[in-house]
Write a protein that holds these residues in place. Structure first.
Motif, PDB file in Angstrom:
ATOM      1  N   ASP A 159      37.587  25.265  49.818  1.00 28.25           N
ATOM      2  CA  ASP A 159      38.247  25.583  48.553  1.00 28.25           C
ATOM      3  C   ASP A 159      37.096  25.542  47.479  1.00 28.25           C
ATOM      4  OD1 ASP A 159      41.071  26.232  48.353  1.00 28.25           O
ATOM      5  OD2 ASP A 159      41.469  24.219  47.331  1.00 28.25           O
ATOM      6  N   TRP A 160      36.168  24.535  47.599  1.00 28.22           N
ATOM      7  CA  TRP A 160      35.284  24.269  46.618  1.00 28.22           C
ATOM      8  C   TRP A 160      34.321  25.863  46.576  1.00 28.22           C
ATOM      9  CZ3 TRP A 160      33.176  22.285  42.726  1.00 28.22           C
ATOM     10  CH2 TRP A 160      31.952  22.387  42.440  1.00 28.22           C
ATOM     11  N   ARG A 161      33.853  26.120  47.706  1.00 31.27           N
ATOM     12  CA  ARG A 161      33.252  27.392  47.576  1.00 31.27           C
ATOM     13  C   ARG A 161      33.880  28.360  47.184  1.00 31.27           C
ATOM     14  NH1 ARG A 161      28.738  25.692  50.881  1.00 31.27           N
ATOM     15  NH2 ARG A 161      28.624  26.247  52.930  1.00 31.27           N
ATOM     16  N   ALA A 162      34.982  28.677  47.366  1.00 26.47           N
ATOM     17  CA  ALA A 162      35.925  29.609  46.903  1.00 26.47           C
ATOM     18  C   ALA A 162      36.216  29.896  45.410  1.00 26.47           C
ATOM     19  CB  ALA A 162      37.270  29.742  47.610  1.00 26.47           C
ATOM     20  N   ARG A 163      36.456  28.499  44.858  1.00 23.66           N
ATOM     21  CA  ARG A 163      36.578  28.212  43.360  1.00 23.66           C
ATOM     22  C   ARG A 163      35.262  28.541  42.655  1.00 23.66           C
ATOM     23  NH1 ARG A 163      40.311  23.261  43.224  1.00 23.66           N
ATOM     24  NH2 ARG A 163      38.535  22.397  44.314  1.00 23.66           N
ATOM     25  N   LYS A 164      34.344  27.911  43.243  1.00 26.17           N
ATOM     26  CA  LYS A 164      32.934  28.213  42.500  1.00 26.17           C
ATOM     27  C   LYS A 164      32.743  29.672  42.325  1.00 26.17           C
ATOM     28  CE  LYS A 164      28.201  27.341  42.118  1.00 26.17           C
ATOM     29  NZ  LYS A 164      27.243  26.354  42.217  1.00 26.17           N
ATOM     30  N   ARG A 165      32.799  30.416  43.554  1.00 27.83           N
ATOM     31  CA  ARG A 165      32.715  31.856  43.515  1.00 27.83           C
ATOM     32  C   ARG A 165      33.463  32.441  42.393  1.00 27.83           C
ATOM     33  NH1 ARG A 165      29.843  35.038  46.966  1.00 27.83           N
ATOM     34  NH2 ARG A 165      30.688  37.030  46.652  1.00 27.83           N
ATOM     35  N   VAL A 166      34.683  32.125  42.559  1.00 27.11           N
ATOM     36  CA  VAL A 166      35.678  32.755  41.287  1.00 27.11           C
ATOM     37  C   VAL A 166      34.891  32.506  40.042  1.00 27.11           C
ATOM     38  CG1 VAL A 166      37.878  32.336  40.161  1.00 27.11           C
ATOM     39  CG2 VAL A 166      37.761  32.817  42.597  1.00 27.11           C
ATOM     40  N   ARG A 167      34.613  31.182  39.623  1.00 29.29           N
ATOM     41  CA  ARG A 167      33.866  30.678  38.512  1.00 29.29           C
ATOM     42  C   ARG A 167      32.745  31.550  38.072  1.00 29.29           C
ATOM     43  NH1 ARG A 167      31.394  25.458  38.024  1.00 29.29           N
ATOM     44  NH2 ARG A 167      32.844  24.979  40.284  1.00 29.29           N
ATOM     45  N   THR A 168      31.942  31.683  38.754  1.00 37.67           N
ATOM     46  CA  THR A 168      30.569  32.483  38.977  1.00 37.67           C
ATOM     47  C   THR A 168      30.978  33.872  38.462  1.00 37.67           C
ATOM     48  OG1 THR A 168      29.575  31.250  40.596  1.00 37.67           O
ATOM     49  CG2 THR A 168      28.329  32.844  39.761  1.00 37.67           C
ATOM     50  N   ARG A 169      31.882  34.314  39.100  1.00 38.95           N
ATOM     51  CA  ARG A 169      32.287  35.813  38.992  1.00 38.95           C
ATOM     52  C   ARG A 169      32.711  36.066  37.508  1.00 38.95           C
ATOM     53  NH1 ARG A 169      33.872  40.328  41.803  1.00 38.95           N
ATOM     54  NH2 ARG A 169      35.494  41.535  40.967  1.00 38.95           N
ATOM     55  N   ARG A 170      33.818  35.123  37.008  1.00 38.09           N
ATOM     56  CA  ARG A 170      34.106  35.161  35.755  1.00 38.09           C
ATOM     57  C   ARG A 170      33.052  34.964  34.817  1.00 38.09           C
ATOM     58  NH1 ARG A 170      38.713  31.628  34.612  1.00 38.09           N
ATOM     59  NH2 ARG A 170      37.490  31.491  32.557  1.00 38.09           N
ATOM     60  N   THR A 171      32.212  34.023  34.980  1.00 34.45           N
ATOM     61  CA  THR A 171      31.146  33.887  34.112  1.00 34.45           C
ATOM     62  C   THR A 171      30.024  35.160  33.932  1.00 34.45           C
ATOM     63  OG1 THR A 171      30.811  31.547  34.780  1.00 34.45           O
ATOM     64  CG2 THR A 171      28.984  32.556  33.653  1.00 34.45           C
ATOM     65  N   ILE A 172      29.655  35.664  34.859  1.00 28.83           N
ATOM     66  CA  ILE A 172      29.032  37.045  34.760  1.00 28.83           C
ATOM     67  C   ILE A 172      29.942  38.014  33.975  1.00 28.83           C
ATOM     68  CG2 ILE A 172      28.112  38.786  36.137  1.00 28.83           C
ATOM     69  CD1 ILE A 172      27.477  36.894  38.402  1.00 28.83           C
ATOM     70  N   GLN A 173      31.092  38.265  34.541  1.00 26.26           N
ATOM     71  CA  GLN A 173      31.888  39.115  33.849  1.00 26.26           C
ATOM     72  C   GLN A 173      32.150  38.923  32.294  1.00 26.26           C
ATOM     73  OE1 GLN A 173      35.780  39.790  35.568  1.00 26.26           O
ATOM     74  NE2 GLN A 173      35.331  42.082  35.696  1.00 26.26           N
ATOM     75  N   GLU A 174      32.370  37.835  31.993  1.00 23.91           N
ATOM     76  CA  GLU A 174      32.429  37.461  30.604  1.00 23.91           C
ATOM     77  C   GLU A 174      31.110  37.686  29.698  1.00 23.91           C
ATOM     78  OE1 GLU A 174      34.085  33.464  30.387  1.00 23.91           O
ATOM     79  OE2 GLU A 174      36.008  34.136  31.015  1.00 23.91           O
ATOM     80  N   ALA A 175      30.097  37.297  30.207  1.00 28.90           N
ATOM     81  CA  ALA A 175      28.849  37.624  29.782  1.00 28.90           C
ATOM     82  C   ALA A 175      28.601  38.985  29.374  1.00 28.90           C
ATOM     83  CB  ALA A 175      27.675  36.848  30.685  1.00 28.90           C
ATOM     84  N   ALA A 176      28.903  39.630  30.558  1.00 32.48           N
ATOM     85  CA  ALA A 176      28.426  41.078  30.368  1.00 32.48           C
ATOM     86  C   ALA A 176      29.302  41.826  29.390  1.00 32.48           C
ATOM     87  CB  ALA A 176      28.790  41.749  31.575  1.00 32.48           C
TER      88      ALA A 176
END
Lengths: 193, 193
Positions: free
Chosen positions: B4-21
């Motif tokens: 769950d931790w892994r998955a949540r972090k993955r989702v968060r990182t993805r969103r961070t990248i997308q928003e920055a982009a």
DNA sequence: GCTAACATGTTAGCGAATAACATCTTAGGG
DNA sequence: CCCTAAGATGTTATTCGCTAACATGTTAGC
């Protein structure tokens, strides 16, 4: 009087590059072929390649059907209903080149569908063709304010045409393209309720 | 039990990248923004960027409308004529998200239309959506032998939808998308003879 | 605490595309 | 006939998207 020499040489070089490229694409695949390889096969530098074709994709996509289509549509009487008019124009145009160019068209279309990069650019080109269609259909009045009905009609006609061509290439030309185009446009006029 | 931790972090990182982009794309333009800049703004390396998004374009194109559309179409009674069925399904789906996401959708669509590379990929994605539509319409029988009429219908429906969305974005959302979609599909059913 | 799985970073490299500069050729005026 | 301007080509260097190889760190479960 004469940059005739210049112009002729330019045309020749262009054709040399394009032929070398197509041969390589067909032999080894689009993605597997490098611009440097094309340039070498054509006996030029990679810079010369890019002076003749702005991108690698353009070597394949370069065609001048658009003006022909516009011409053909304007040639049809404006009294015909739009879809019928486009269908007749295209059917007429195809008839002019199909017998002579069938194999080349088929090969080129298959190549076009084989590489994602080429497909993507193909769709992008279609958008240009669509604008052309819109103008031809609504009489080139105002470039910005094309009525929704015209836009949809143009888009639908192009969709039918593309479906026919794609089907043709996918089944390796077992059917005849003019027949498929006719089938697609007929479906467009009858099946849509 | 719990990545769950892994998955949540993955989702968060993805969103961070997308928003920055997206922020960078909107501020400086798509072509003017470099993957390295996006990575830096998101606080990751450029390799991490490509681990989350296979290409630069995917940051913008990533959406999951396709499964939703398929769902919505299958939910409509098969007794409806095809075009009407697709129109109803899409109208229904839009109604669910339009009020909440209107601004985001408009911004994203404008961005999508602003860069040739993005437009090209958008069309390419449409081809996938079209296949999905075909399957949904002919009942997912055989994946290869979809009848021409179904292919044309699917292509025409998508053409209508795209025309509506494009028009909407081009005139900066002055009209309402659901109305435009309705207008486009109505044109498809009436104007095509 | 140890080990296997996973996420991330570093570095190097390829290929497409562009820019800057040099070279060579042809065209056309004096 | 020569000389200069314009045009075509080549060389080199650089940017950017993207991939691969390898190293490092971090979490999970025994």
């Amino acid at each position: 009087m004469a940059d005739d020499w210049r112009a002729r040489k330019r045309v020749r070089t262009r054709r040399t590059i394009q032929e070398a490229a197509l041969r390589l694409f067909l032999d080894h695949g689009y993605d597997q072929t490098t611009v440097a390889q094309i340039a070498e096969a054509a006996g030029v530098s990679h810079m010369t390649f890019f002076r003749y074709f702005p991108t690698k994709e353009d070597v394949v996509l370069d065609d001048d059907y658009d003006p022909m289509i516009e011409e053909l549509i304007r040639a049809r009487p404006a009294t015909e209903p739009p879809v019928q008019r486009v269908q007749n124009a295209i059917a007429h145009g195809i008839a002019l080149v199909y017998a002579a160019d069938r194999e080349a068209m088929l090969t080129r279309t298959r190549l076009l569908l084989s590489a994602p990069a080429l497909r993507a650019r193909m769709w992008e080109n279609q958008a240009v063709t669509q604008q052309l269609l819109e103008r031809a259909l609504c009489g080139a009045d105002d470039p910005a304010r094309v009525p929704m009905a015209t836009r949809v009609t143009a888009a639908a006609c192009l969709a039918a045409l593309t479906t026919a061509i794609t089907t043709w290439a996918e089944e390796d030309g077992r059917a005849e393209l003019p027949a498929l185009i006719d089938e697609a446009f007929t479906a467009l006029r009858t099946e849509l309720r």
